[in-house]
Design a protein around this motif. Structure first.
Motif, PDB file in Angstrom:
ATOM      1  N   TYR A  53      42.747  37.943  38.891  1.00 30.66           N
ATOM      2  CA  TYR A  53      41.765  38.798  38.750  1.00 30.66           C
ATOM      3  C   TYR A  53      41.391  38.731  37.425  1.00 30.66           C
ATOM      4  CZ  TYR A  53      42.909  39.821  43.423  1.00 30.66           C
ATOM      5  OH  TYR A  53      43.088  39.941  44.757  1.00 30.66           O
ATOM      6  N   THR A  76      36.876  45.812  37.842  1.00 29.76           N
ATOM      7  CA  THR A  76      36.144  45.419  39.011  1.00 29.76           C
ATOM      8  C   THR A  76      36.728  46.874  40.054  1.00 29.76           C
ATOM      9  OG1 THR A  76      38.571  45.107  39.974  1.00 29.76           O
ATOM     10  CG2 THR A  76      36.997  42.780  39.279  1.00 29.76           C
ATOM     11  N   HIS A  88      35.475  44.361  47.558  1.00 33.56           N
ATOM     12  CA  HIS A  88      35.199  44.418  46.050  1.00 33.56           C
ATOM     13  C   HIS A  88      33.863  44.612  45.648  1.00 33.56           C
ATOM     14  CE1 HIS A  88      39.392  42.411  45.926  1.00 33.56           C
ATOM     15  NE2 HIS A  88      39.212  41.771  46.574  1.00 33.56           N
TER      16      HIS A  88
END
Length: 299
Positions: free
Chosen positions: A103, A218, A237
């Motif tokens: 990520y 995120t 997400h």
């Protein structure tokens, strides 16, 4: 040792710098490839390295985390090489998507902004399509290469190298992210002063809850996100809030931008639906699905 001319197909000795047809074998010098993978997938990376050898002989700089010197800052090294790379090859597996490294801010900036070529290679079956990498599939350069579904792995690796050669055969100078966005969406980002920090303010039954923002965040329902919002209207997400260099407007420096990750119920700023990078100002009302928050710069 010989190499094949990409223009006329003739074989030439590796010491020859220019083919009779005029093709310059040195034209690939200076371009960089970064390979991202989990330590458990080192055998796959070694297979890929062998297939990349002809490109390396032609002048390509191929880097992977195994090149990081002991004692170096791994995260900083990976960030710097992603930034320097023209093409990023991502070796996708359950081991890699379980790592925080998967990520990475710079990787997703590259995906969102289209400033680099991204070539995913799926090593083994895993739930990668529900990750931001899978959600942002429309930003890949071509279809993903699936190693595990190929009877002869060398064939899949060869297809991947063909993809890379195709990218390098085109102009690998990808369009700057800000050139594809309306100017007003970028100029509205408020400049962050050195003394300021950013946060989201969310109303709860216990009162206002501050959520402090890092440079890259995120947001979604999954606990893999840096900010987790548990609500049926929030996608696993959902969106990204990150800092980027401000384009235009008054003053230099950085600002915060929001980008929706193709979420099911959308993201809005001041009731205006947004999809791509959109500049944030102090006091902006952000709606993630049905969750309302306020963006603040304090200090």
């Amino acid at each position: 040792m010989t190499r094949v001319c990409r223009k006329c197909g003739a074989s030439r000795h590796s010491s020859v710098l220019q083919c009779d047809c005029g093709y310059d074998f040195r034209e690939l010098r200076g371009y960089c490839i970064a390979i991202l993978y989990a330590p458990a997938d080192e055998p796959y990376m070694l297979q890929l390295s062998r297939h990349l050898a002809p490109l390396v002989r032609e002048g390509i700089d191929a880097w992977h985390p195994g090149d990081i010197a002991p004692g170096s800052d791994r995260s900083a090294e990976i960030d710097s090489h992603i930034l320097a790379a023209d093409i990023i090859i991502v070796l996708v597996s359950a081991d890699y998507i379980a790592m925080d490294e998967f990520y990475n801010r710079e990787l997703y900036d590259a995906l969102i902004t289209g400033t680099k070529g991204i070539v995913p290679a799926v090593l083994r079956p895993c739930d990668w399509r529900s990750t931001p990498l899978g959600i942002l599939g429309d930003r890949w350069t071509g279809e993903e290469i699936v190693i595990s579904e190929t009877a002869v792995p060398d064939t899949a690796w060869s297809d991947l190298i063909d993809r890379v050669r195709h990218l390098l055969g085109k102009d690998p100078t990808f369009v700057s992210w800000y050139r594809t966005h309306p100017v007003e969406e970028l100029q509205r980002a408020e400049r962050i002063k050195p003394s300021q920090r950013a946060l989201l303010e969310k109303a709860t039954k216990q009162g206002l809850q501050p959520i402090h923002l890092n440079e890259f965040n995120t947001i979604g329902r999954s606990d893999k996100n840096s900010i987790t919002l548990i609500h049926p209207s929030v996608s696993r997400h959902h969106c990204i809030i990150s800092t980027k260099t401000r384009v235009g407007g008054s003053g230099n420096g950085y600002g915060y931008f929001l980008h929706d990750l193709n979420s099911s119920h959308g993201t809005a700023i001041n009731d205006n639906p947004v999809s791509r990078y959109y500049g944030l100002k102090h006091g902006d009302q952000i709606r993630v699905g049905d969750i309302e928050m306020r963006f603040l710069l304090v200090g």
